[in-house]
Structure formats: C-alpha cells, structure tokens
Design a protein around this motif. Structure first.
Motif, short mmCIF file in Angstrom:
data_model
loop_
_atom_site.label_atom_id
_atom_site.label_comp_id
_atom_site.label_asym_id
_atom_site.label_seq_id
_atom_site.Cartn_x
_atom_site.Cartn_y
_atom_site.Cartn_z
N TRP A 78 8.70 -0.45 -27.56
CA TRP A 78 7.47 0.17 -27.07
C TRP A 78 6.77 -0.72 -26.05
O TRP A 78 6.22 -0.23 -25.05
N HIS A 122 8.48 -0.33 -22.79
CA HIS A 122 8.16 0.97 -22.20
C HIS A 122 6.76 0.97 -21.61
O HIS A 122 6.54 1.42 -20.48
N THR A 173 6.11 1.40 -17.45
CA THR A 173 5.53 2.61 -16.87
C THR A 173 4.50 2.32 -15.79
O THR A 173 4.62 2.81 -14.65
#
Length: 252
Positions: free
Chosen positions: A39, A42, A46
């Motif tokens: 996570w 990610h 982004t």
C-alpha cells in the motif's frame, strides 16, 4: 506455517494451542508487513506519477504551466501527509514519541477540529454536532489528542453520506474521559471493526464516500491514544452508523 497437534494430555494440548495461536499471530504480522509495503508503494507511486505527467505536459507545451500549479500543489501535499504519517508510525512503533502530558480541557480541542472540517462537511451536506461536558479534563498531550480527534472526524466524514450527521461526544467516566465520534453511515462489519486500526486497512469500500485515503489515520490514532495511557475501539451503532471511542486518563 507449522502447527502442533492439539491432542494428548491436557498440559500438552494447552501448550499446542498456545503454540498455534502464536504461529497464527506471527502469520498476521508478516501479512500486515507485506500489505504495508504494497500500500505504501501504491500511495507513493500515484501522486508521483501524476506529478510526472503534469511536468511532462508542461515541458512539451501541451498547456500553460500555470494551469497545473494547483493540481501539483495538491499532489505534493498528499505526498507530504503520507510521509509524515509513515514517520509518525515509525516513531510510535519504536517507542520514540516524546509526550509532555498535562491537564487539558478537551472542549477547545474538539472545537478546533470541528472548525477544521466544517467547510468540507458543509460541501458534502453533512451536519456536525458536539456534546461536551464541562468537567471533561484529561491528562494528555493536547496536540496529539487533537490529531486523534481530527483523524476520527475525517474518517467519519468520509464514510457519511450526504444529508447525514457526525457527532462528537465527550464525557467523564470513572478515572478517565471518553471521547466518541459517531456517524450515520452504514455501520461496520465485524471484521472491519476488528481490523480498522491496522496500517493501510481499507475494508468495506462501500462505506466510503469519496477518496479512500492512505489508511494510516486510524493506526496513528490508536498508537497516540495508547501512548497516553488510553484505549480505542470501534463498533456499530444500534440506530445505524458507526461509533469510534477512545479514553484518556482523567486529570487529577
């Protein structure tokens, strides 16, 4: 992955059960570590990808650089918040938090946090109310408690539909002060109530209204509350919605 056979004399069976429970807990720790890395990667990738795309568009002359400035500022703030949250979690895990506990009235902290989300709540059509007893004095570090309350309010607002409501309740108990943040959403599944304070836990996406967030706010809230001698838990409300409560030691 190894497990002991829970059979034989009572003492050996009890030992086997304890061993298996330990192994299951270790497995959850390793799973949580893998989830955290995934996570975090990610959530860092982004905004970085978004920044890179806007910079390349500006360099290629696709549009005026000024049109991207607002969006780029938003992405930088997102990155800064995530890095700050990860750093705070690292300090909590290492026991490196420096806390200066003192007597504090919680009314001012709650009002400050409510002011911080009033604009967003109004834009979402969510009503916010508070109920604070005058005798609610706690021994705590006000800045850390304010961060906990703000994290809980932000989470409640994220999971409350339009025309819903969020409430903050503060009341003294025997030897402690309890702060509760309620919302009028869909409530919590049992697994969500049990795991929502874990790092990067994002269960029950159907409850989320808008962005899901990084999934660190509640983990930080738990760490800060426990570091000040309190406890935190979540449950569904009988009348609908969710309730998250935490306690702090009462002022002498």
């Amino acid at each position: 992955g190894a497990r002991a056979a829970e059979e034989g004399p009572m003492e050996l069976a009890d030992l086997a059960r304890s061993f298996n429970e330990m192994a299951a807990n270790l497995a959850r720790v390793f799973d949580a570590r893998r989830e955290l890395v995934a996570w975090a990667s990610h959530d860092l990738r982004t905004p970085i990808a978004s920044l890179q795309a806007m910079l390349e568009a500006a360099e290629d002359g696709v549009g005026e650089p000024s049109r991207y400035l607002g969006a780029m500022h938003d992405q930088v703030r997102t990155l800064a918040r995530l890095v700050d949250d990860l750093f705070e979690l690292a300090r909590i895990d290492a026991g490196a938090l420096t806390l200066e506990l003192r007597e504090a009235e919680l009314a001012g902290l709650v009002e400050s946090c409510v002011r911080g989300i009033e604009a967003e709540a109004e834009a979402r059509g969510v009503h916010i109310r508070t109920r604070i007893e005058d005798s609610a004095l706690a021994r705590c570090e006000p800045a850390k408690v304010e961060r906990v309350i703000f994290n809980l309010l932000t989470n409640a607002l994220r999971h409350t539909p339009s025309d819903g409501s969020v409430a903050v309740l503060v009341e003294p108990r025997a030897g402690e002060v309890q702060v509760t943040v309620e919302d009028s959403g869909d409530g919590l599944e049992p697994e969500t109530a049990h795991r929502m304070f874990e790092r990067f836990w994002r269960g029950d996406p159907a409850r989320t209204s808008g962005e899901a967030g990084a999934g660190l706010g509640l983990a930080i809230a738990r760490g800060l509350v426990e570091a000040q001698g309190g406890r935190i838990w979540a449950e569904s409300r009988a009348e609908g919605g969710a309730r998250v409560s935490f306690t702090l030691p009462a002022a002498a």
